[in-house]
Design an enzyme around this catalytic site. Sequence first.
Site, PDB file in Angstrom:
ATOM      1  CB  CYS A  15      -4.848  30.331  11.722  1.00  0.00           C
ATOM      2  SG  CYS A  15      -3.905  30.205  10.183  1.00  0.00           S
ATOM      3  CG  HIS A  62      -2.205  30.786  14.801  1.00  0.00           C
ATOM      4  ND1 HIS A  62      -1.776  29.553  14.362  1.00  0.00           N
ATOM      5  CD2 HIS A  62      -2.181  31.606  13.716  1.00  0.00           C
ATOM      6  CE1 HIS A  62      -1.507  29.633  13.071  1.00  0.00           C
ATOM      7  NE2 HIS A  62      -1.749  30.856  12.659  1.00  0.00           N
ATOM      8  CG  ASN A 105       1.063  29.614  10.204  1.00  0.00           C
ATOM      9  OD1 ASN A 105       0.214  28.835  10.627  1.00  0.00           O
ATOM     10  ND2 ASN A 105       0.765  30.844   9.839  1.00  0.00           N
TER      11      ASN A 105
END
Length: 337
Positions: free
Chosen positions: A115, A257, A287
């Site tokens: 990520c 993020h 996500n």
Amino acid sequence: MAFSTASVVAGIGSCLPPRIVHNSDPPLSGLDVTDEWIRTRTGIERRCWVEPGTGSGDLAVEAGRAALERAGDPSVDLVVLTTTTPDHHSPATAPWVAAQLGLGTVAAFDIAAACSGFTYGMAMGDAWIRSGSAECVLVLAAETLSTITDPSDRGTAVVFADGAGAAVLRSGRPDEPGAVQAARLGSDGTQWDLAVIRAGGSRRPDPQGLAPLADRCLRMRGPDMFAHAVRRMTDVSRSLLQQVEWPVDSVGAFIGHQANQRILDKVADLVGVPPDSRFGNIRQVGNTSSASIPLVMDDLMQAGTVTAGTRTLLTAFGGGAVWGAVALTWPDIKHNH
């Protein structure tokens, strides 16, 4: 250290697959969780998933094409693609994407930084430009996490989504809107199993697909991931702000993020970023791992929400464990028609 040359964001692009899955839609409706349960724990109301046969490379091509167009279709020296879900174990996906974009025999490679990938990709592109090794770098982040998620595991199935984002970096001056000021990266390999696919790699090959589904899909230690993400994103954000000598109240755009809304809120609170300077889109897109930051940037750019030159802080944490932050001023990007 002062540099006379800086990397400047000249174009932003994104791509979301057309299939939208709401919390109450199949297959999530079969996980014995409610829409409220998902929203209160993650902040997510919907996400986009690819249809079978669509790869991360396909999304990267579309995001890259949009970013290049907005940058005026410059000559690219390097393509960096960050992804957790490459089209193939081998070869890398970046060369194929570069070819699809008509960039010829340009240097191209993948980065695996989970990520945190976009912060790693931006740091890589920035370093190539500052060193004089490149005049223009295309940084891509593309993920099809639905392809590595166990649909019966509510800890991951309700969270992860698909999408791609891209940024064009060109050589420029440090005082220009869009100039990257600095980046900081880190890792802690002792936490390698915070988020892991246990089977299918060289340590545990599974050529016949005999490993249990749970070992062939992404598994995450949720509570531990939450704690580590908050700590590392907070620390790297604070240290980067100190490095570039930006008081936190001078930061007009904070983009973390998009992992979990509670993580984002906690980090922003600890760093001291006021609510009106925090931006995200996790509610609409879920996500998307390394693609999440450029997806938010493209939303803000198209809406004209952030003024060119605004001090901007990007920060991320991902499995590995890896983390990163980038300080830049908001770019001045016009749509090219």
